[in-house]
Design an enzyme around this catalytic site. Structure first.
Site, PDB file in Angstrom:
ATOM      1  N   ASN A   9     142.968   8.994  67.577  1.00 51.18           N
ATOM      2  CA  ASN A   9     144.063   9.431  68.271  1.00 51.18           C
ATOM      3  C   ASN A   9     143.750  10.609  69.170  1.00 51.18           C
ATOM      4  O   ASN A   9     143.609  11.624  68.722  1.00 51.18           O
ATOM      5  CB  ASN A   9     145.444   9.866  67.333  1.00 51.18           C
ATOM      6  CG  ASN A   9     146.476  10.562  68.136  1.00 51.18           C
ATOM      7  OD1 ASN A   9     146.569  10.400  69.208  1.00 51.18           O
ATOM      8  ND2 ASN A   9     147.403  11.162  67.294  1.00 51.18           N
ATOM      9  N   LYS A  11     145.401  12.259  71.294  1.00 49.71           N
ATOM     10  CA  LYS A  11     146.547  13.233  71.645  1.00 49.71           C
ATOM     11  C   LYS A  11     146.256  13.889  73.048  1.00 49.71           C
ATOM     12  O   LYS A  11     146.191  12.816  73.855  1.00 49.71           O
ATOM     13  CB  LYS A  11     146.342  14.663  70.759  1.00 49.71           C
ATOM     14  CG  LYS A  11     146.308  14.015  69.075  1.00 49.71           C
ATOM     15  CD  LYS A  11     146.604  15.084  68.097  1.00 49.71           C
ATOM     16  CE  LYS A  11     146.368  14.473  66.635  1.00 49.71           C
ATOM     17  NZ  LYS A  11     146.607  15.485  65.733  1.00 49.71           N
ATOM     18  N   HIS A  95     154.272   9.597  65.148  1.00 48.10           N
ATOM     19  CA  HIS A  95     153.560  10.674  64.541  1.00 48.10           C
ATOM     20  C   HIS A  95     154.226  11.988  64.391  1.00 48.10           C
ATOM     21  O   HIS A  95     155.427  12.221  65.172  1.00 48.10           O
ATOM     22  CB  HIS A  95     152.433  10.886  65.620  1.00 48.10           C
ATOM     23  CG  HIS A  95     151.286  11.757  65.339  1.00 48.10           C
ATOM     24  ND1 HIS A  95     151.309  13.103  65.086  1.00 48.10           N
ATOM     25  CD2 HIS A  95     150.018  11.588  64.952  1.00 48.10           C
ATOM     26  CE1 HIS A  95     150.340  13.615  64.858  1.00 48.10           C
ATOM     27  NE2 HIS A  95     149.461  12.663  64.385  1.00 48.10           N
ATOM     28  N   GLU A  97     153.685  14.994  65.201  1.00 52.82           N
ATOM     29  CA  GLU A  97     153.924  15.789  66.484  1.00 52.82           C
ATOM     30  C   GLU A  97     155.101  15.349  67.308  1.00 52.82           C
ATOM     31  O   GLU A  97     155.830  16.091  67.960  1.00 52.82           O
ATOM     32  CB  GLU A  97     152.640  15.949  67.097  1.00 52.82           C
ATOM     33  CG  GLU A  97     151.540  16.681  66.490  1.00 52.82           C
ATOM     34  CD  GLU A  97     150.135  16.374  66.362  1.00 52.82           C
ATOM     35  OE1 GLU A  97     149.969  15.491  67.476  1.00 52.82           O
ATOM     36  OE2 GLU A  97     149.192  16.643  65.880  1.00 52.82           O
ATOM     37  N   GLU A 167     149.626  10.779  56.936  1.00 52.21           N
ATOM     38  CA  GLU A 167     149.148  11.713  57.363  1.00 52.21           C
ATOM     39  C   GLU A 167     149.899  13.178  57.119  1.00 52.21           C
ATOM     40  O   GLU A 167     151.196  13.597  57.474  1.00 52.21           O
ATOM     41  CB  GLU A 167     149.392  11.921  58.975  1.00 52.21           C
ATOM     42  CG  GLU A 167     148.494  10.885  59.625  1.00 52.21           C
ATOM     43  CD  GLU A 167     147.853  11.038  61.057  1.00 52.21           C
ATOM     44  OE1 GLU A 167     146.924  10.945  61.317  1.00 52.21           O
ATOM     45  OE2 GLU A 167     149.009  11.430  61.734  1.00 52.21           O
ATOM     46  N   GLY A 173     144.777  18.598  61.960  1.00 52.58           N
ATOM     47  CA  GLY A 173     144.116  19.644  62.699  1.00 52.58           C
ATOM     48  C   GLY A 173     143.897  21.048  62.137  1.00 52.58           C
ATOM     49  O   GLY A 173     143.629  21.957  62.802  1.00 52.58           O
ATOM     50  N   SER A 213     142.239  15.610  59.304  1.00 48.76           N
ATOM     51  CA  SER A 213     141.036  16.145  59.255  1.00 48.76           C
ATOM     52  C   SER A 213     139.983  15.094  58.746  1.00 48.76           C
ATOM     53  O   SER A 213     139.201  15.727  58.012  1.00 48.76           O
ATOM     54  CB  SER A 213     140.885  17.448  58.529  1.00 48.76           C
ATOM     55  OG  SER A 213     142.073  18.492  58.939  1.00 48.76           O
TER      56      SER A 213
END
Ligand code: 13P
Length: 254
Positions: A9, A11, A95, A97, A167, A173, A213
């Site tokens: 991904n 992003k 996701h 985010e 996730e 991240g 990660s």
């Protein structure tokens, strides 16, 4: 055995030249395999170019999000019909985010999951808990509820084809990975939830990725676990050599 799925991904990273360069570097080096598939999810603006660059490659292409309707006055959005038209095979849905910054909810996730299947796109449905929820021991109840809502009114036949990405938000991240044991435990709980909604048959078929990660140094241990069928990788997927290693790990971990 479930076919592993290693997805990158990207992003909101890479220029068009960087995206093309990445694709050209990996396209002949990722081999087709019965046991693993590799997917790159670039920003929507590069989907068409990557579809072409990967035309003769084993690498598949996925979108990072989409709207839930075929067309309409939704400035800036990309529709599932448009993704299908390009030949895109996967789409990340919900996701964290998107949930955090773009108001996506369990309800919009469910609509998008249905819309994806209507357009022959395989959804990679993201679920995961915050640090606070983990610390108050709510992880399994949080992800179970997200799964239940995401799969609402979905037939068993379609549910079997879905991919779920676990996730944990605190691991995205941050360089902090859930231990392979913890990740496997939550993925196992997700599989159990699918079994209670549908059947053992569906639960055995659904593929569950871990994300947060993941890098070449830790993917093998994660993939060695019973319930982890792949990875959804952010940062490390931006580097072609790292992505090749990640995809290769899918082929050689027992
Ligand atoms: P990182 O691999 O950068 O932690 O991102 C994980 C992720 O959000 C993939 O969707």
């Amino acid at each position: 055995m479930r076919k592993r799925i290693i997805a990158g991904n990207w992003k909101m990273y890479k220029t068009s030249i960087e995206a093309a360069d990445f694709a050209d570097k990996i396209k002949d080096r990722i081999k087709t395999s019965e046991h693993v598939e590799a997917v790159i999810c670039p920003p929507a603006i590069y989907l068409g170019d990557l579809m072409q660059r990967f035309e003769t490659s084993a690498v598949k292409v996925g979108a990072q999000t989409m709207h839930d309707t075929d067309e309409g006055a939704f400035t800036g959005e990309v529709s599932p019909a448009m993704l299908e038209d390009l030949g895109v095979q996967y789409v990340i849905i919900g996701h964290s985010e998107r949930r955090q910054y773009f108001n996506e909810t369990d309800e919009t996730v469910n609509k998008k999951v249905h819309a994806a299947f209507q357009h022959h796109l395989v959804p990679m449905i993201c679920v995961g808990e915050t640090l606070e929820q983990r610390e108050s021991m709510e992880t399994v109840s949080v992800v179970s509820e997200q799964v239940e809502k995401a799969f609402a009114d979905l037939s068993a036949d379609l549910a079997k084809q879905a991919v779920i990405a676990y996730e944990p938000i605190w691991a995205i991240g941050t360089g902090k990975t859930a231990t392979a044991e913890d990740a496997n435990e939550v993925c196992g709980a997700i599989r159990h939830k699918i079994e209670t909604i549908y059947s053992k048959d569906v639960a055995d078929a659904v593929r569950i990725q871990y994300g947060g990660s993941v890098k070449p140094e830790n993917i093998e241990e994660l993939l060695s676990k019973e319930h982890i069928d792949g990875a959804l990788v952010g940062g490390a997927s931006l580097d072609p050599e790292a992505f090749i290693k990640l995809a290769e790990a899918g082929t050689h971990v027992e």
